[in-house]
Design a protein around this motif. Structure first.
Motif, mmCIF file in Angstrom:
data_model
loop_
_atom_site.group_PDB
_atom_site.id
_atom_site.type_symbol
_atom_site.label_atom_id
_atom_site.label_comp_id
_atom_site.label_asym_id
_atom_site.label_seq_id
_atom_site.Cartn_x
_atom_site.Cartn_y
_atom_site.Cartn_z
ATOM 1 N N PRO A 21 0.799 -1.115 -0.030
ATOM 2 C CA PRO A 21 -0.021 0.167 -0.044
ATOM 3 C C PRO A 21 0.751 1.296 0.028
ATOM 4 O O PRO A 21 2.050 1.295 0.443
ATOM 5 C CB PRO A 21 -0.833 0.050 1.480
ATOM 6 C CG PRO A 21 -0.732 -1.489 1.738
ATOM 7 C CD PRO A 21 0.670 -2.128 1.085
ATOM 8 N N ILE A 22 0.352 2.313 -0.409
ATOM 9 C CA ILE A 22 0.943 3.650 -0.343
ATOM 10 C C ILE A 22 0.841 4.439 0.975
ATOM 11 O O ILE A 22 -0.394 4.189 1.575
ATOM 12 C CB ILE A 22 0.249 4.521 -1.561
ATOM 13 C CG1 ILE A 22 0.644 4.016 -3.053
ATOM 14 C CG2 ILE A 22 1.044 5.853 -1.529
ATOM 15 C CD1 ILE A 22 1.988 4.048 -3.269
ATOM 16 N N TYR A 23 1.797 4.940 1.379
ATOM 17 C CA TYR A 23 1.565 5.542 2.686
ATOM 18 C C TYR A 23 0.895 7.018 2.477
ATOM 19 O O TYR A 23 1.535 8.109 2.103
ATOM 20 C CB TYR A 23 3.221 5.988 3.114
ATOM 21 C CG TYR A 23 3.148 6.145 4.552
ATOM 22 C CD1 TYR A 23 2.438 6.543 5.604
ATOM 23 C CD2 TYR A 23 4.592 5.839 5.171
ATOM 24 C CE1 TYR A 23 2.362 6.529 6.748
ATOM 25 C CE2 TYR A 23 4.843 5.773 6.726
ATOM 26 C CZ TYR A 23 3.608 6.226 7.397
ATOM 27 O OH TYR A 23 3.795 6.428 8.588
ATOM 28 N N SER A 24 -0.154 6.715 2.313
ATOM 29 C CA SER A 24 -1.404 7.953 1.744
ATOM 30 C C SER A 24 -1.368 9.037 2.829
ATOM 31 O O SER A 24 -0.961 8.955 4.001
ATOM 32 C CB SER A 24 -2.691 7.459 1.444
ATOM 33 O OG SER A 24 -3.045 6.942 2.694
ATOM 34 N N SER A 25 -1.832 9.925 2.366
ATOM 35 C CA SER A 25 -2.160 11.187 3.129
ATOM 36 C C SER A 25 -3.036 10.951 4.402
ATOM 37 O O SER A 25 -2.941 11.428 5.469
ATOM 38 C CB SER A 25 -2.764 12.640 2.472
ATOM 39 O OG SER A 25 -3.868 12.305 1.755
ATOM 40 N N THR A 62 1.158 17.975 3.701
ATOM 41 C CA THR A 62 1.427 18.657 2.299
ATOM 42 C C THR A 62 2.897 18.535 2.079
ATOM 43 O O THR A 62 3.294 18.205 0.864
ATOM 44 C CB THR A 62 1.103 20.020 2.186
ATOM 45 O OG1 THR A 62 -0.349 20.178 2.688
ATOM 46 C CG2 THR A 62 1.362 20.829 0.890
ATOM 47 N N LYS A 63 3.877 18.888 2.825
ATOM 48 C CA LYS A 63 5.214 19.000 2.754
ATOM 49 C C LYS A 63 5.601 17.470 2.493
ATOM 50 O O LYS A 63 6.590 17.179 1.316
ATOM 51 C CB LYS A 63 6.018 19.521 4.066
ATOM 52 C CG LYS A 63 5.831 20.680 4.039
ATOM 53 C CD LYS A 63 6.500 21.762 3.008
ATOM 54 C CE LYS A 63 8.093 21.912 3.279
ATOM 55 N NZ LYS A 63 8.699 22.492 2.336
ATOM 56 N N ILE A 64 5.276 16.464 3.145
ATOM 57 C CA ILE A 64 5.448 15.121 3.167
ATOM 58 C C ILE A 64 5.235 14.398 1.803
ATOM 59 O O ILE A 64 5.897 13.543 1.130
ATOM 60 C CB ILE A 64 5.073 14.224 4.253
ATOM 61 C CG1 ILE A 64 5.667 14.410 5.479
ATOM 62 C CG2 ILE A 64 5.379 12.686 3.961
ATOM 63 C CD1 ILE A 64 4.929 14.325 7.125
ATOM 64 N N GLU A 65 4.098 14.824 1.185
ATOM 65 C CA GLU A 65 3.237 14.359 0.117
ATOM 66 C C GLU A 65 4.251 14.631 -1.161
ATOM 67 O O GLU A 65 4.291 14.151 -2.347
ATOM 68 C CB GLU A 65 1.885 14.734 -0.221
ATOM 69 C CG GLU A 65 0.846 13.951 0.565
ATOM 70 C CD GLU A 65 0.778 12.856 0.153
ATOM 71 O OE1 GLU A 65 -0.204 12.524 -0.714
ATOM 72 O OE2 GLU A 65 1.280 11.671 0.678
#
Length: 326
Positions: free
Chosen positions: A136-140, A174-177
């Motif tokens: 899985p993606i480490y999603s927001s 937002t920064k992490i994405e």
């Protein structure tokens, strides 16, 4: 077999005997922040690790899938000898008891630079070779769920401004994405990294995701269980960045990369503060309360540098004051 059962039921002992025979002894190896427990099984001149995980809380599937996937990509994950889904048990390769934490406790810390070079290379290898694993993606949404642990548990019984906190969460996410996404071990810290014959061996990788490229680096360098000095953090960060920029899309300026690293650290540490407080309050694992001050210090240190995060320092200092009065 030793008489002491260590609260293992007869079915588990039968499982062990079916796979290695009746002549063995067993001692407790460790337990972690989850429901899993680990035992060291001595069989003649060989030791094996027994992992016990309640099937309703910690299914084995993902650990088994990742152990196989990581080994196939030349990552140092344990060989699986036998398992039973219904019992929630695995017999696996024993990498030994010398973790990175034991290295930190050495008075002279021999080969420190070499070990950190190996750790950087291990992260790069996982990111280069293991990012094709179906994860899985480490999603927001996952990032937000983790951040929510901070106010749900750490700030429990403390008044706070929800809007201010939500704006910080939004800023961090937002920064992490914006970071490049690669394989993330997700618990790449000193208790989960075993040093065996000079090689870095991996355990506790069942929660891996595809996520921010700085995550495992910050788990290593701003470890909840061990503080490093600032110069070492910068030095290892620069070495990682120099390796990563030849392989991945990372900021060409180290200063920008370091901001990414620090924002990732704040997200992880807010989550950890919530988890450690939950372990103390809900699960009665009181030992984790001793690790909270270091994690608080990490957040305070970064929040002093970035005005957008200053409210976090205020909250933590308020929390400390409340705790001192109890």
């Amino acid at each position: 077999m030793e008489k002491e059962t260590l609260n293992l039921n007869s079915d588990v002992h039968e499982f062990i005997q079916m796979n290695i025979g009746s002549e063995y002894s067993i001692t407790k190896a460790s337990e972690d922040a989850s429901f899993r427990k680990y035992f060291r099984v001595q069989e003649k001149d060989k030791t094996i690790i027994l992992m016990v995980a309640p099937p309703d809380k910690e299914p084995l599937d993902q650990f088994l899938f990742l152990a196989k996937s990581l080994k196939a990509r030349a990552a140092k994950a344990p060989e699986i000898y036998a398992f039973n889904h219904n019992l929630g048990v695995i017999l696996q390769e024993d990498f030994g008891a010398y973790s990175l934490m034991h290295h930190y406790q050495e008075p002279d810390k021999k080969n420190d630079n070499l070990i950190f070079d190996n750790l950087n290379e291990t992260i790069i290898h996982l990111q280069k070779s293991c990012s094709d694993i179906d994860l899985p993606i480490y999603s927001s949404q996952i990032l937000l769920n983790e951040l929510s642990l901070f106010h749900e548990w750490y700030l429990k019984d403390l008044e706070f401004d929800q809007k201010k906190l939500e704006s910080i969460y939004f800023y961090l996410i937002t920064k992490i994405e914006q970071q490049t996404k690669k394989f993330v071990h997700r618990d790449f810290h000193c208790r989960n990294l075993i040093i065996n014959d000079g090689k870095i061996c991996l355990i506790d990788f069942q929660d891996a995701l595809i996520g921010p490229i700085t995550y495992d680096l910050v788990s290593l360098l701003k470890d909840a269980y061990h503080k490093k000095n600032d110069s070492q953090i910068i030095d290892v960060c620069i070495k990682y960045w120099e390796l990563a920029r030849s392989c991945f899309d990372v900021p060409p300026d180290f200063g920008d990369f370091f901001v990414d690293f620090e924002m990732m650290g704040v997200q992880r540490h807010l989550k950890i503060l919530g988890i450690f407080k939950r372990l103390f309050l809900r699960d009665e694992k009181k030992q984790y309360i001793n690790d909270i001050p270091l994690v608080e210090d990490y957040v305070i240190d970064v929040s002093e540098k970035y005005p957008m995060l200053s409210y976090l320092k205020e909250l933590i200092l308020n929390k400390r004051e409340v705790e001192m009065k109890r």
